[in-house]
Design a protein around this motif. Structure first.
Motif, PDB file in Angstrom:
ATOM      1  N   ARG A 196      25.376  62.919  45.752  1.00 18.07           N
ATOM      2  CA  ARG A 196      26.668  62.327  46.131  1.00 18.07           C
ATOM      3  C   ARG A 196      27.622  62.352  44.915  1.00 18.07           C
ATOM      4  NH1 ARG A 196      24.088  57.407  49.434  1.00 18.07           N
ATOM      5  NH2 ARG A 196      24.152  58.307  51.515  1.00 18.07           N
ATOM      6  N   ALA A 197      27.030  62.014  43.758  1.00 19.99           N
ATOM      7  CA  ALA A 197      27.846  61.990  42.538  1.00 19.99           C
ATOM      8  C   ALA A 197      28.358  63.379  42.201  1.00 19.99           C
ATOM      9  CB  ALA A 197      27.008  61.428  41.386  1.00 19.99           C
ATOM     10  N   VAL A 198      27.503  64.378  42.369  1.00 25.14           N
ATOM     11  CA  VAL A 198      27.900  65.755  42.055  1.00 25.14           C
ATOM     12  C   VAL A 198      29.023  66.189  42.984  1.00 25.14           C
ATOM     13  CG1 VAL A 198      27.128  68.161  42.060  1.00 25.14           C
ATOM     14  CG2 VAL A 198      25.648  66.389  41.129  1.00 25.14           C
ATOM     15  N   LEU A 199      28.888  65.815  44.279  1.00 24.95           N
ATOM     16  CA  LEU A 199      29.904  66.242  45.260  1.00 24.95           C
ATOM     17  C   LEU A 199      31.235  65.503  45.072  1.00 24.95           C
ATOM     18  CD1 LEU A 199      27.774  66.751  48.492  1.00 24.95           C
ATOM     19  CD2 LEU A 199      29.007  68.487  47.210  1.00 24.95           C
ATOM     20  N   GLN A 200      31.169  64.378  44.399  1.00 25.06           N
ATOM     21  CA  GLN A 200      32.444  63.699  44.095  1.00 25.06           C
ATOM     22  C   GLN A 200      33.181  64.456  42.989  1.00 25.06           C
ATOM     23  OE1 GLN A 200      31.452  59.628  43.226  1.00 25.06           O
ATOM     24  NE2 GLN A 200      31.294  59.088  45.409  1.00 25.06           N
ATOM     25  N   ARG A 201      32.401  65.026  42.065  1.00 28.22           N
ATOM     26  CA  ARG A 201      32.996  65.762  40.953  1.00 28.22           C
ATOM     27  C   ARG A 201      33.406  67.171  41.392  1.00 28.22           C
ATOM     28  NH1 ARG A 201      28.469  63.903  38.227  1.00 28.22           N
ATOM     29  NH2 ARG A 201      27.625  66.007  38.090  1.00 28.22           N
ATOM     30  N   ARG A 202      32.509  67.804  42.197  1.00 26.37           N
ATOM     31  CA  ARG A 202      32.750  69.198  42.608  1.00 26.37           C
ATOM     32  C   ARG A 202      32.728  69.280  44.128  1.00 26.37           C
ATOM     33  NH1 ARG A 202      28.222  72.523  40.105  1.00 26.37           N
ATOM     34  NH2 ARG A 202      27.209  70.572  39.614  1.00 26.37           N
ATOM     35  N   ARG A 203      33.403  70.265  44.652  1.00 23.84           N
ATOM     36  CA  ARG A 203      33.431  70.412  46.120  1.00 23.84           C
ATOM     37  C   ARG A 203      32.134  71.032  46.645  1.00 23.84           C
ATOM     38  NH1 ARG A 203      39.099  72.948  47.715  1.00 23.84           N
ATOM     39  NH2 ARG A 203      38.359  72.414  49.785  1.00 23.84           N
ATOM     40  N   ARG A 204      31.514  71.877  45.826  1.00 20.97           N
ATOM     41  CA  ARG A 204      30.248  72.479  46.263  1.00 20.97           C
ATOM     42  C   ARG A 204      29.387  72.795  45.052  1.00 20.97           C
ATOM     43  NH1 ARG A 204      34.014  76.595  47.094  1.00 20.97           N
ATOM     44  NH2 ARG A 204      34.339  75.940  49.222  1.00 20.97           N
ATOM     45  N   PHE A 205      28.090  72.942  45.299  1.00 22.76           N
ATOM     46  CA  PHE A 205      27.174  73.315  44.213  1.00 22.76           C
ATOM     47  C   PHE A 205      25.981  74.077  44.793  1.00 22.76           C
ATOM     48  CE2 PHE A 205      25.549  69.236  45.675  1.00 22.76           C
ATOM     49  CZ  PHE A 205      24.168  69.411  45.670  1.00 22.76           C
ATOM     50  N   ASP A 206      25.259  74.803  43.914  1.00 17.27           N
ATOM     51  CA  ASP A 206      24.037  75.528  44.323  1.00 17.27           C
ATOM     52  C   ASP A 206      22.820  74.644  44.084  1.00 17.27           C
ATOM     53  OD1 ASP A 206      25.359  77.689  45.143  1.00 17.27           O
ATOM     54  OD2 ASP A 206      24.926  78.955  43.392  1.00 17.27           O
ATOM     55  N   PHE A 207      22.032  74.535  45.092  1.00 15.68           N
ATOM     56  CA  PHE A 207      20.844  73.679  44.996  1.00 15.68           C
ATOM     57  C   PHE A 207      19.923  74.151  43.859  1.00 15.68           C
ATOM     58  CE2 PHE A 207      16.395  72.859  46.269  1.00 15.68           C
ATOM     59  CZ  PHE A 207      16.426  71.480  46.268  1.00 15.68           C
ATOM     60  N   ASP A 208      19.686  75.457  43.797  1.00 17.78           N
ATOM     61  CA  ASP A 208      18.749  75.999  42.809  1.00 17.78           C
ATOM     62  C   ASP A 208      19.198  75.667  41.389  1.00 17.78           C
ATOM     63  OD1 ASP A 208      18.798  77.622  45.317  1.00 17.78           O
ATOM     64  OD2 ASP A 208      16.932  78.355  44.422  1.00 17.78           O
ATOM     65  N   ALA A 209      20.539  75.784  41.154  1.00 18.90           N
ATOM     66  CA  ALA A 209      21.042  75.513  39.815  1.00 18.90           C
ATOM     67  C   ALA A 209      20.913  74.034  39.479  1.00 18.90           C
ATOM     68  CB  ALA A 209      22.508  75.941  39.743  1.00 18.90           C
ATOM     69  N   GLU A 210      21.076  73.215  40.500  1.00 19.95           N
ATOM     70  CA  GLU A 210      21.067  71.772  40.269  1.00 19.95           C
ATOM     71  C   GLU A 210      19.657  71.267  39.945  1.00 19.95           C
ATOM     72  OE1 GLU A 210      23.944  70.334  40.107  1.00 19.95           O
ATOM     73  OE2 GLU A 210      23.025  68.429  39.519  1.00 19.95           O
ATOM     74  N   VAL A 211      18.673  71.884  40.569  1.00 16.17           N
ATOM     75  CA  VAL A 211      17.295  71.384  40.359  1.00 16.17           C
ATOM     76  C   VAL A 211      16.543  72.210  39.316  1.00 16.17           C
ATOM     77  CG1 VAL A 211      17.130  70.441  42.688  1.00 16.17           C
ATOM     78  CG2 VAL A 211      16.339  72.782  42.238  1.00 16.17           C
ATOM     79  N   GLN A 212      17.209  73.107  38.683  1.00 18.20           N
ATOM     80  CA  GLN A 212      16.560  73.955  37.676  1.00 18.20           C
ATOM     81  C   GLN A 212      15.971  73.076  36.572  1.00 18.20           C
ATOM     82  OE1 GLN A 212      19.127  76.842  35.901  1.00 18.20           O
ATOM     83  NE2 GLN A 212      17.471  78.343  35.746  1.00 18.20           N
ATOM     84  N   GLY A 213      14.786  73.375  36.164  1.00 17.99           N
ATOM     85  CA  GLY A 213      14.125  72.622  35.104  1.00 17.99           C
ATOM     86  C   GLY A 213      13.291  71.465  35.612  1.00 17.99           C
ATOM     87  N   LEU A 214      13.443  71.129  36.895  1.00 21.80           N
ATOM     88  CA  LEU A 214      12.632  70.041  37.459  1.00 21.80           C
ATOM     89  C   LEU A 214      11.271  70.575  37.883  1.00 21.80           C
ATOM     90  CD1 LEU A 214      15.263  68.222  39.736  1.00 21.80           C
ATOM     91  CD2 LEU A 214      14.609  67.695  37.381  1.00 21.80           C
ATOM     92  N   SER A 215      10.321  69.646  38.002  1.00 24.37           N
ATOM     93  CA  SER A 215       8.987  70.065  38.458  1.00 24.37           C
ATOM     94  C   SER A 215       9.052  70.415  39.946  1.00 24.37           C
ATOM     95  CB  SER A 215       7.982  68.935  38.226  1.00 24.37           C
ATOM     96  OG  SER A 215       8.276  67.868  39.100  1.00 24.37           O
ATOM     97  N   ARG A 216       7.965  71.050  40.442  1.00 24.02           N
ATOM     98  CA  ARG A 216       7.941  71.457  41.859  1.00 24.02           C
ATOM     99  C   ARG A 216       8.019  70.241  42.773  1.00 24.02           C
ATOM    100  NH1 ARG A 216       6.363  76.543  43.160  1.00 24.02           N
ATOM    101  NH2 ARG A 216       5.335  75.910  45.089  1.00 24.02           N
ATOM    102  N   VAL A 217       7.328  69.161  42.353  1.00 20.86           N
ATOM    103  CA  VAL A 217       7.333  67.949  43.174  1.00 20.86           C
ATOM    104  C   VAL A 217       8.741  67.382  43.227  1.00 20.86           C
ATOM    105  CG1 VAL A 217       6.482  65.585  43.317  1.00 20.86           C
ATOM    106  CG2 VAL A 217       4.928  67.434  42.706  1.00 20.86           C
ATOM    107  N   GLU A 218       9.407  67.366  42.061  1.00 22.25           N
ATOM    108  CA  GLU A 218      10.771  66.822  42.018  1.00 22.25           C
ATOM    109  C   GLU A 218      11.723  67.685  42.856  1.00 22.25           C
ATOM    110  OE1 GLU A 218      10.907  64.627  37.663  1.00 22.25           O
ATOM    111  OE2 GLU A 218      11.014  66.820  37.758  1.00 22.25           O
ATOM    112  N   GLN A 219      11.509  69.010  42.788  1.00 23.30           N
ATOM    113  CA  GLN A 219      12.358  69.900  43.591  1.00 23.30           C
ATOM    114  C   GLN A 219      12.167  69.645  45.080  1.00 23.30           C
ATOM    115  OE1 GLN A 219      12.020  74.017  42.579  1.00 23.30           O
ATOM    116  NE2 GLN A 219      12.451  73.678  40.423  1.00 23.30           N
TER     117      GLN A 219
END
Lengths: 200, 259
Positions: free
Chosen positions: B184-207
């Motif tokens: 929600r916070a990201v979408l307030q700052r930007r109109r759209r984003f890529d899921f893969d880029a946003e979760v990059q670096g997270l573990s598989r469980v976190e993704q």
């Protein structure tokens, strides 16, 4: 003082003969000379002598039990004079209802074995399925591997029970095939005669 | 499902192996159809069907076609065209072959007569039939043993094994709400984003949890999700933006492709 003269001396293999006798009573199938020698831990020649002694003792007219040399070994059986009494109490189920087809099939297996079912069918000219199944069920023939090559057919051989039921010392006791049946040339000549007669 | 028929394992008298190998051998004349027990094949197939809970109609159909063709082949083989066969042989050759077969059969027939006579002779002979006697079990001979070596071996076994840590196997699930707020916070700052880029670096469980958060937001109608092609980056945008710039057809298309 002189010892009294013994007119009847004990046979030196008497004790061994008693052991062999016991082994043959316990066994449910013929025992070979080698098996008896191994079980008694004795010499084959002495076993043969002991068996000779037992053969005299257990022979027709002298005992209700007779010692038979059968299926490549030695086994006890009932004397023929007891056959009628035995028949009232027991039966020989193996040969009961043995059909002509089964006899021809077992003859082929005995002479040509190990032999496959298709080969039996080729010689007899008809399918041998039920005859083979019946013989296997009776224990007269048994599977003996498969023919070589992919999907090779099951091959059959006769069992030691076959030799026992037919009273054969071994398969070598079967008559030579050359001595029985008609000559091939004679059959061919007769066929040609028939063909010529039909043509004319 | 066709393989259910071709892989059918057969154990017949004249053949042992898969059904498709039998078909190949029959077509190559390596096995005569008359030698094959067709009922045995049918029984094997029915047994295979019984083992499975569901009825495979495709396999049944294919099997029926194949077995019908084999039966016709066998019938034709059992009743061959005699005229065609005989025309290949000279009369003398035909007579020779027939005589050979007849002689072979007659010898066996005579042998069976001999066996019948032999059986009649032996009919009065009774004997005991039973199972084969038990063979004595061979004595196992052991080499000379040293008791001390046995003690050493047992002592080694008696040592308590080292404790194995299973801590790395524990799964820690971050709360879905955490990612919901983050997106929600990201979408307030930007109109759209890529899921893969946003979760990059997270573990598989976190993704995985992050993806669940996406689904939650989609369910509530807060976001729109799009993906140009299978395995392409997942693009997230605000729901109002998505509805304004894309029509319903595109959404349905995405839904269908994702499904």
């Amino acid at each position: 003082m002189d010892r009294p003269l013994r007119l009847i001396s004990a046979n030196p293999v008497d004790a061994l003969a008693r052991t062999v006798e016991a082994l043959l009573v316990v066994a449910s199938q013929p025992l070979t000379l080698e098996e008896l020698a191994e079980a008694t831990a004795d010499d084959s020649e002495r076993i043969a002598t002991a068996l000779g002694l037992l053969s005299e003792r257990y022979s027709e007219g002298r005992s209700g039990i007779i010692l038979q040399k059968v299926a490549g070994g030695y086994a006890f059986g009932a004397a023929r004079e007891a056959a009628e009494a035995c028949a009232r109490l027991f039966e020989r189920p193996i040969e009961r209802g043995l059909s002509q087809a089964a006899l021809e099939t077992v003859a082929i297996v005995a002479y040509l074995g190990p032999v496959s079912r298709p080969e039996i069918a080729r010689i007899r000219g008809v399918a041998a399925d039920s005859a083979v199944a019946s013989l296997v069920e009776r224990g007269l023939i048994a599977e003996a591997g498969r023919e070589s090559g992919p999907g090779g057919a099951v091959r059959y051989r006769v069992t030691s029970l076959f030799e026992r039921v037919f009273g054969l010392e071994s398969l070598a006791a079967l008559p030579r095939l050359d001595d029985i049946g008609e000559d091939q040339a004679a059959i061919r000549d007769r066929l040609l005669e028939v063909a010529e007669a039909r043509a004319s | 499902m066709a393989s259910a028929v071709r892989d059918l394992e057969l154990d017949l008298d004249a053949f042992e192996g898969p059904f498709d190998l039998l078909l190949t051998l029959l077509l190559k004349d390596a096995i005569q159809p008359s030698e094959i027990d067709m009922a045995g094949i049918v029984v094997a197939f029915v047994e295979r069907l019984a083992e499975r809970d569901e009825l495979d109609l495709d396999a049944c159909g294919e099997f029926l076609v194949l077995i019908a063709a084999l039966l016709e082949l066998k019938a034709r083989h059992l009743f061959p065209d005699e005229e065609a066969e005989l025309s290949e042989l000279e009369p003398e050759e035909a007579a020779e072959e027939l005589a050979r077969r007849l002689a072979e059969y007659r010898r066996m027939k005579h042998a069976s007569v001999w066996l019948r006579e032999r059986l009649d002779e032996e009919r009065g002979r009774y004997f005991r039939i039973g199972p084969a006697p038990l063979a004595p079990s061979p004595e196992r001979r052991l080499a000379a043993q040293e008791p001390l070596r046995l003690v050493e071996a047992m002592r080694a076994l008696a040592v308590e094994p080292p404790h194995v840590s299973l801590s790395h196997l524990a799964l820690r699930f971050p709360p879905v709400a955490q990612f919901v707020q983050r997106f929600r916070a990201v979408l307030q700052r930007r109109r759209r984003f890529d899921f893969d880029a946003e979760v990059q670096g997270l573990s598989r469980v976190e993704q995985a949890v992050a993806f669940l958060a996406l689904l939650e937001l989609r369910k509530d109608g807060e976001i729109a999700i799009s993906q140009a092609a299978p395995f392409a980056p997942i693009r997230i945008s605000r729901a109002e933006d998505a509805s304004s710039q894309s029509d319903e057809g595109r959404m349905l298309q995405w839904t269908a492709r994702s499904a």
